[in-house]
Design a protein around this motif. Structure first.
Motif, PDB file in Angstrom:
ATOM      1  N   ASP A 104      52.302 -32.115  44.037  1.00  0.00           N
ATOM      2  CA  ASP A 104      51.929 -30.843  43.407  1.00  0.00           C
ATOM      3  C   ASP A 104      53.080 -30.190  42.650  1.00  0.00           C
ATOM      4  O   ASP A 104      52.895 -29.156  42.009  1.00  0.00           O
ATOM      5  CB  ASP A 104      51.373 -29.862  44.447  1.00  0.00           C
ATOM      6  N   GLN A 105      54.275 -30.788  42.720  1.00  0.00           N
ATOM      7  CA  GLN A 105      55.409 -30.247  41.989  1.00  0.00           C
ATOM      8  C   GLN A 105      56.272 -31.384  41.463  1.00  0.00           C
ATOM      9  O   GLN A 105      56.142 -32.545  41.890  1.00  0.00           O
ATOM     10  CB  GLN A 105      56.249 -29.328  42.871  1.00  0.00           C
ATOM     11  N   LEU A 106      57.160 -31.053  40.525  1.00  0.00           N
ATOM     12  CA  LEU A 106      58.105 -32.064  40.042  1.00  0.00           C
ATOM     13  C   LEU A 106      59.384 -31.411  39.547  1.00  0.00           C
ATOM     14  O   LEU A 106      59.416 -30.218  39.230  1.00  0.00           O
ATOM     15  CB  LEU A 106      57.481 -32.948  38.966  1.00  0.00           C
ATOM     16  N   ILE A 107      60.427 -32.223  39.532  1.00  0.00           N
ATOM     17  CA  ILE A 107      61.720 -31.845  38.949  1.00  0.00           C
ATOM     18  C   ILE A 107      62.100 -32.943  37.963  1.00  0.00           C
ATOM     19  O   ILE A 107      62.012 -34.128  38.282  1.00  0.00           O
ATOM     20  CB  ILE A 107      62.817 -31.683  40.019  1.00  0.00           C
ATOM     21  N   ASP A 108      62.533 -32.541  36.778  1.00  0.00           N
ATOM     22  CA  ASP A 108      62.832 -33.489  35.711  1.00  0.00           C
ATOM     23  C   ASP A 108      64.339 -33.734  35.618  1.00  0.00           C
ATOM     24  O   ASP A 108      65.097 -32.823  35.297  1.00  0.00           O
ATOM     25  CB  ASP A 108      62.294 -32.924  34.387  1.00  0.00           C
ATOM     26  N   TYR A 109      64.770 -34.948  35.913  1.00  0.00           N
ATOM     27  CA  TYR A 109      66.176 -35.340  35.792  1.00  0.00           C
ATOM     28  C   TYR A 109      66.393 -36.271  34.597  1.00  0.00           C
ATOM     29  O   TYR A 109      67.480 -36.819  34.443  1.00  0.00           O
ATOM     30  CB  TYR A 109      66.636 -36.070  37.061  1.00  0.00           C
ATOM     31  N   THR A 110      65.370 -36.469  33.779  1.00  0.00           N
ATOM     32  CA  THR A 110      65.512 -37.387  32.653  1.00  0.00           C
ATOM     33  C   THR A 110      66.350 -36.758  31.546  1.00  0.00           C
ATOM     34  O   THR A 110      66.587 -35.540  31.529  1.00  0.00           O
ATOM     35  CB  THR A 110      64.139 -37.800  32.095  1.00  0.00           C
ATOM     36  N   HIS A 111      66.780 -37.582  30.607  1.00  0.00           N
ATOM     37  CA  HIS A 111      67.576 -37.076  29.488  1.00  0.00           C
ATOM     38  C   HIS A 111      67.321 -37.951  28.267  1.00  0.00           C
ATOM     39  O   HIS A 111      67.004 -39.140  28.382  1.00  0.00           O
ATOM     40  CB  HIS A 111      69.065 -37.097  29.825  1.00  0.00           C
ATOM     41  N   GLY A 112      67.395 -37.339  27.101  1.00  0.00           N
ATOM     42  CA  GLY A 112      67.283 -38.084  25.859  1.00  0.00           C
ATOM     43  C   GLY A 112      65.869 -38.470  25.457  1.00  0.00           C
ATOM     44  O   GLY A 112      65.683 -39.131  24.441  1.00  0.00           O
ATOM     45  N   ARG A 113      64.870 -38.077  26.230  1.00  0.00           N
ATOM     46  CA  ARG A 113      63.490 -38.401  25.878  1.00  0.00           C
ATOM     47  C   ARG A 113      62.906 -37.293  25.012  1.00  0.00           C
ATOM     48  O   ARG A 113      63.308 -36.130  25.112  1.00  0.00           O
ATOM     49  CB  ARG A 113      62.634 -38.553  27.144  1.00  0.00           C
ATOM     50  N   VAL A 114      61.948 -37.651  24.184  1.00  0.00           N
ATOM     51  CA  VAL A 114      61.229 -36.638  23.406  1.00  0.00           C
ATOM     52  C   VAL A 114      60.240 -35.962  24.360  1.00  0.00           C
ATOM     53  O   VAL A 114      59.336 -36.607  24.879  1.00  0.00           O
ATOM     54  CB  VAL A 114      60.495 -37.261  22.215  1.00  0.00           C
ATOM     55  N   THR A 115      60.430 -34.681  24.590  1.00  0.00           N
ATOM     56  CA  THR A 115      59.710 -34.008  25.666  1.00  0.00           C
ATOM     57  C   THR A 115      58.592 -33.094  25.199  1.00  0.00           C
ATOM     58  O   THR A 115      57.914 -32.477  26.019  1.00  0.00           O
ATOM     59  CB  THR A 115      60.688 -33.176  26.508  1.00  0.00           C
ATOM     60  N   SER A 116      58.384 -32.989  23.869  1.00  0.00           N
ATOM     61  CA  SER A 116      57.390 -32.053  23.364  1.00  0.00           C
ATOM     62  C   SER A 116      56.821 -32.548  22.039  1.00  0.00           C
ATOM     63  O   SER A 116      57.490 -33.268  21.288  1.00  0.00           O
ATOM     64  CB  SER A 116      58.024 -30.669  23.165  1.00  0.00           C
ATOM     65  N   PHE A 117      55.585 -32.147  21.759  1.00  0.00           N
ATOM     66  CA  PHE A 117      55.014 -32.399  20.439  1.00  0.00           C
ATOM     67  C   PHE A 117      55.653 -31.484  19.402  1.00  0.00           C
ATOM     68  O   PHE A 117      55.573 -31.740  18.203  1.00  0.00           O
ATOM     69  CB  PHE A 117      53.500 -32.180  20.463  1.00  0.00           C
ATOM     70  N   GLY A 118      56.287 -30.412  19.858  1.00  0.00           N
ATOM     71  CA  GLY A 118      56.926 -29.477  18.946  1.00  0.00           C
ATOM     72  C   GLY A 118      58.351 -29.892  18.631  1.00  0.00           C
ATOM     73  O   GLY A 118      59.290 -29.111  18.802  1.00  0.00           O
ATOM     74  N   GLU A 119      58.534 -31.125  18.194  1.00  0.00           N
ATOM     75  CA  GLU A 119      59.858 -31.672  17.911  1.00  0.00           C
ATOM     76  C   GLU A 119      60.030 -31.788  16.408  1.00  0.00           C
ATOM     77  O   GLU A 119      59.225 -32.414  15.728  1.00  0.00           O
ATOM     78  CB  GLU A 119      59.985 -33.044  18.579  1.00  0.00           C
ATOM     79  N   GLY A 120      61.090 -31.194  15.866  1.00  0.00           N
ATOM     80  CA  GLY A 120      61.356 -31.307  14.438  1.00  0.00           C
ATOM     81  C   GLY A 120      60.938 -30.055  13.677  1.00  0.00           C
ATOM     82  O   GLY A 120      60.052 -29.301  14.101  1.00  0.00           O
ATOM     83  N   ARG A 121      61.549 -29.842  12.550  1.00  0.00           N
ATOM     84  CA  ARG A 121      61.262 -28.681  11.705  1.00  0.00           C
ATOM     85  C   ARG A 121      59.824 -28.735  11.215  1.00  0.00           C
ATOM     86  O   ARG A 121      59.315 -29.781  10.845  1.00  0.00           O
ATOM     87  CB  ARG A 121      62.217 -28.642  10.500  1.00  0.00           C
ATOM     88  N   GLY A 122      59.185 -27.589  11.243  1.00  0.00           N
ATOM     89  CA  GLY A 122      57.819 -27.490  10.751  1.00  0.00           C
ATOM     90  C   GLY A 122      56.768 -27.722  11.814  1.00  0.00           C
ATOM     91  O   GLY A 122      55.578 -27.488  11.576  1.00  0.00           O
ATOM     92  N   GLU A 123      57.172 -28.201  12.996  1.00  0.00           N
ATOM     93  CA  GLU A 123      56.210 -28.407  14.073  1.00  0.00           C
ATOM     94  C   GLU A 123      56.076 -27.118  14.885  1.00  0.00           C
ATOM     95  O   GLU A 123      57.084 -26.482  15.214  1.00  0.00           O
ATOM     96  CB  GLU A 123      56.658 -29.542  15.003  1.00  0.00           C
TER      97      GLU A 123
END
Length: 247
Positions: A104-123
């Motif tokens: 029911d819960q999580l903690i994110d220790y990852t790095h360098g991954r694309v984490t959102s659809f809102g990545e980049g200018r104009g998104e």
């Protein structure tokens, strides 16, 4: 195309047995191609989509999965509910090998991954509420289905998502235990967050493949044992999903 449920298979689950009238959909998204062709078929009266997260040949590492394409492809096929099947290591005492867990819960220790659809200018940027990372109603349905099918699962727990593909050190697991993690896996994020951005119902079914480093009696984690435990745990997944889809 309406999909009653989408299932994303993790390590050890590359095909979904029991699907009938199967067709494979090759879907392209603006984020690229998903991990593999999406298999769509019928389970009783319900339409199910299945996607192997690492590809059917298990040739995509956890940090190289195109999570955006995977979720967008399922969404474009009409999926509204998604179950993510994740192979994990157990940290908490009641989460040993072959145990099934609905965290029911999580903690994110990852790095360098694309984490959102809102990545980049104009998104467009969406600040989603992620207080509860898994959809409560879908979690409840999954737990009820397990009970109806007579399949034991552990209700609740915190999933710690690490970078992979290597397994963790004893010190890293000790830190994660102090942080409150009960399970450790490599693919829980950003999948859960991307599902929330798309307003998909999302829950995780974690299959414990091994004790995390320093949590069991083994001096070294054996890959042979991991896959043996996964095979045993994975065998219960189709019956659980079938129970979830019963009217």
């Amino acid at each position: 195309m309406d999909i009653d449920l989408a299932v994303i298979g993790g390590t050890g689950l590359y095909r979904f047995p029991g699907l009938e009238r199967v067709e494979e959909c090759a879907v392209e998204t603006r984020w690229g191609a998903p991990s593999d062709g999406i298999v769509v078929g019928w389970l009783g009266t319900k339409r199910v989509a299945f996607l192997a997260r690492h590809g059917r040949q298990h040739d995509i590492a956890p940090h190289e999965v195109n999570y955006r394409a995977n979720l967008q492809a399922l969404h474009s096929l009409g999926a509204k509910r998604v179950i993510g099947i994740n192979a994990v290591g157990g940290i908490r005492e009641d989460m040993g090998p072959r145990v099934l867990v609905v965290p029911d819960q999580l903690i994110d220790y990852t790095h360098g991954r694309v984490t959102s659809f809102g990545e980049g200018r104009g998104e467009p940027v969406r600040h989603i509420d992620f207080s509860e990372p898994y959809t409560a109603s879908l979690r409840a349905d999954l737990l009820a289905a397990a009970a109806a099918a007579g399949i034991g699962v552990v209700d609740g727990g915190c999933y710690g998502a690490t970078q992979g593909p290597r397994l963790e050190t004893r010190a890293e697991i000790a830190r994660m235990r102090r942080d409150g993690c009960d399970l450790v896996g490599m693919t829980g994020m950003p999948e859960a967050a991307l599902a929330r951005e798309l307003e998909l119902e999302y829950a995780c079914l974690a299959l414990v493949a091994n004790w995390a480093a320093g949590c069991g009696d083994e001096a070294e984690i054996s890959l042979e044992e991991i896959f043996a435990h996964l095979e045993h745990a994975t065998a219960r997944v189709p019956a659980l999903i079938a129970a979830l889809l019963k009217p």
